[in-house]
Design a protein around this motif. Structure first.
Motif, PDB file in Angstrom:
ATOM      1  N   ASP A 149      -8.062   4.659 -10.283  1.00  0.00           N
ATOM      2  CA  ASP A 149      -7.852   3.225 -10.489  1.00  0.00           C
ATOM      3  C   ASP A 149      -7.612   2.566  -9.131  1.00  0.00           C
ATOM      4  OD1 ASP A 149      -6.735   0.664 -11.027  1.00  0.00           O
ATOM      5  OD2 ASP A 149      -6.129   1.341 -13.009  1.00  0.00           O
ATOM      6  N   HIS A 150      -8.539   1.725  -8.713  1.00  0.00           N
ATOM      7  CA  HIS A 150      -8.460   1.116  -7.385  1.00  0.00           C
ATOM      8  C   HIS A 150      -7.267   0.176  -7.245  1.00  0.00           C
ATOM      9  CE1 HIS A 150     -13.044   1.898  -6.734  1.00  0.00           C
ATOM     10  NE2 HIS A 150     -12.307   2.981  -6.617  1.00  0.00           N
ATOM     11  N   SER A 151      -6.842  -0.435  -8.343  1.00  0.00           N
ATOM     12  CA  SER A 151      -5.693  -1.336  -8.260  1.00  0.00           C
ATOM     13  C   SER A 151      -4.419  -0.559  -7.953  1.00  0.00           C
ATOM     14  CB  SER A 151      -5.527  -2.122  -9.566  1.00  0.00           C
ATOM     15  OG  SER A 151      -5.256  -1.253 -10.659  1.00  0.00           O
ATOM     16  N   ILE A 152      -4.297   0.655  -8.499  1.00  0.00           N
ATOM     17  CA  ILE A 152      -3.144   1.500  -8.193  1.00  0.00           C
ATOM     18  C   ILE A 152      -3.197   1.944  -6.738  1.00  0.00           C
ATOM     19  CG2 ILE A 152      -2.014   3.708  -8.702  1.00  0.00           C
ATOM     20  CD1 ILE A 152      -2.924   3.415 -11.584  1.00  0.00           C
ATOM     21  N   PRO A 167      -2.574  -6.163   4.435  1.00  0.00           N
ATOM     22  CA  PRO A 167      -3.011  -7.039   5.529  1.00  0.00           C
ATOM     23  C   PRO A 167      -4.532  -7.109   5.545  1.00  0.00           C
ATOM     24  CG  PRO A 167      -1.371  -5.444   6.286  1.00  0.00           C
ATOM     25  CD  PRO A 167      -1.771  -5.026   4.898  1.00  0.00           C
ATOM     26  N   ASN A 168      -5.079  -8.176   6.117  1.00  0.00           N
ATOM     27  CA  ASN A 168      -6.526  -8.402   6.066  1.00  0.00           C
ATOM     28  C   ASN A 168      -7.343  -7.254   6.637  1.00  0.00           C
ATOM     29  OD1 ASN A 168      -6.147 -10.865   4.853  1.00  0.00           O
ATOM     30  ND2 ASN A 168      -6.223 -12.035   6.767  1.00  0.00           N
ATOM     31  N   ASP A 169      -6.866  -6.648   7.736  1.00  0.00           N
ATOM     32  CA  ASP A 169      -7.628  -5.550   8.328  1.00  0.00           C
ATOM     33  C   ASP A 169      -7.613  -4.325   7.418  1.00  0.00           C
ATOM     34  OD1 ASP A 169      -4.859  -5.521   8.989  1.00  0.00           O
ATOM     35  OD2 ASP A 169      -5.214  -4.019  10.536  1.00  0.00           O
ATOM     36  N   PHE A 174     -10.053  -0.926   2.961  1.00  0.00           N
ATOM     37  CA  PHE A 174      -9.953  -0.602   1.533  1.00  0.00           C
ATOM     38  C   PHE A 174     -11.230  -0.995   0.798  1.00  0.00           C
ATOM     39  CE2 PHE A 174      -9.068  -2.309  -2.715  1.00  0.00           C
ATOM     40  CZ  PHE A 174      -8.556  -1.197  -3.351  1.00  0.00           C
ATOM     41  N   LYS A 175     -11.711  -2.226   1.064  1.00  0.00           N
ATOM     42  CA  LYS A 175     -12.919  -2.715   0.410  1.00  0.00           C
ATOM     43  C   LYS A 175     -14.126  -1.846   0.720  1.00  0.00           C
ATOM     44  CE  LYS A 175     -13.696  -6.829   1.636  1.00  0.00           C
ATOM     45  NZ  LYS A 175     -14.099  -8.249   1.892  1.00  0.00           N
ATOM     46  N   SER A 176     -14.226  -1.411   1.976  1.00  0.00           N
ATOM     47  CA  SER A 176     -15.394  -0.607   2.378  1.00  0.00           C
ATOM     48  C   SER A 176     -15.416   0.742   1.675  1.00  0.00           C
ATOM     49  CB  SER A 176     -15.392  -0.401   3.897  1.00  0.00           C
ATOM     50  OG  SER A 176     -14.429   0.557   4.288  1.00  0.00           O
ATOM     51  N   LEU A 177     -14.242   1.211   1.246  1.00  0.00           N
ATOM     52  CA  LEU A 177     -14.149   2.521   0.604  1.00  0.00           C
ATOM     53  C   LEU A 177     -14.218   2.448  -0.921  1.00  0.00           C
ATOM     54  CD1 LEU A 177     -11.304   4.029   2.812  1.00  0.00           C
ATOM     55  CD2 LEU A 177     -13.707   4.708   2.825  1.00  0.00           C
ATOM     56  N   THR A 178     -13.989   1.272  -1.477  1.00  0.00           N
ATOM     57  CA  THR A 178     -14.005   1.133  -2.933  1.00  0.00           C
ATOM     58  C   THR A 178     -15.214   0.353  -3.436  1.00  0.00           C
ATOM     59  OG1 THR A 178     -12.551  -0.804  -2.734  1.00  0.00           O
ATOM     60  CG2 THR A 178     -11.502   1.326  -3.158  1.00  0.00           C
TER      61      THR A 178
END
Length: 205
Positions: A149-152, A167-169, A174-178
């Motif tokens: 679960d990506h939210s967890i 933080p934005n960085d 995180f986004k690139s991995l999910t």
């Protein structure tokens, strides 16, 4: 590699969408939060390896050879340095959290402890022998990362950093991995006429 390089930096020579980076360029990118925040990550390159394992046939109880496929995906050179740098940041917080919860001797996952699975298995059996009569539970979780679960994951990542939100960085990483994308290595090599047996010979085609 010179000893004065930090542990997160490792020069990689494989083929990808970008070229290998020296330490100075890698550091300038990976350690700059503003750059990471706006960085466009490359797709992973993926392929599958097949390994043979020994297993017990549930019907005959005889030992048999079983083929198991394992998907492999690897990041571009600049991306790999960013991942390594941020992994180091998170690992430090992870170790502090384990110590705070008294779990330092109980958790093995995602830690660099300088031992192999054989060492840990030996320690486990030694501990079982020391306990004497006891119960042992063995579990094999199939598709753990595929169903995470990506939210967890996001919440726990934020928690380790001591923030209510990423933080934005960190969110960029995180986004690139999910929300990742990948390209099949065999198809990619065929498209560019690169030999799958000795691809580095075709590095600059």
């Amino acid at each position: 590699m010179p000893n004065n390089y930090p542990s997160w930096y490792r020069r990689r020579g494989y083929l990808h969408f970008d070229l290998p980076l020296g330490f100075k360029k890698a550091k300038a990118v990976a350690t700059n939060p503003k750059h990471v925040e706006s960085h466009s990550f490359y797709p992973f390159i993926n392929y599958t390896i097949t390994a043979e394992k020994i297993a017990k046939d549930p019907g005959t109880l005889k030992l048999i050879n079983v083929q198991k496929s394992r998907p492999i995906a690897y990041a571009a050179h600049i991306d790999s340095h960013i991942y390594a740098y941020y992994s180091k940041i998170i690992s430090k917080s992870y170790e502090l959290e384990l110590n705070k919860r008294g779990l330092n001797d109980a958790v093995l996952a995602f830690r660099s402890l300088g031992k192999s699975n054989i060492d840990f298995a030996s320690e486990a059996f030694s501990q079982i022998c020391a306990y004497g009569s006891c119960g042992v539970v063995g579990l094999d979780v199939t598709g753990f990362f595929d169903n995470l679960d990506h939210s967890i994951l996001k919440d726990k990542w934020s928690y380790l950093l001591g923030d209510s939100r990423l933080p934005n960085d960190h969110f960029s990483v995180f986004k690139s991995l999910t929300r990742w994308s990948s390209v099949d290595r065999t198809s990619l090599y065929q498209l560019f006429g690169i030999s799958k047996n000795n691809p580095k010979n075709d590095r600059y085609r």
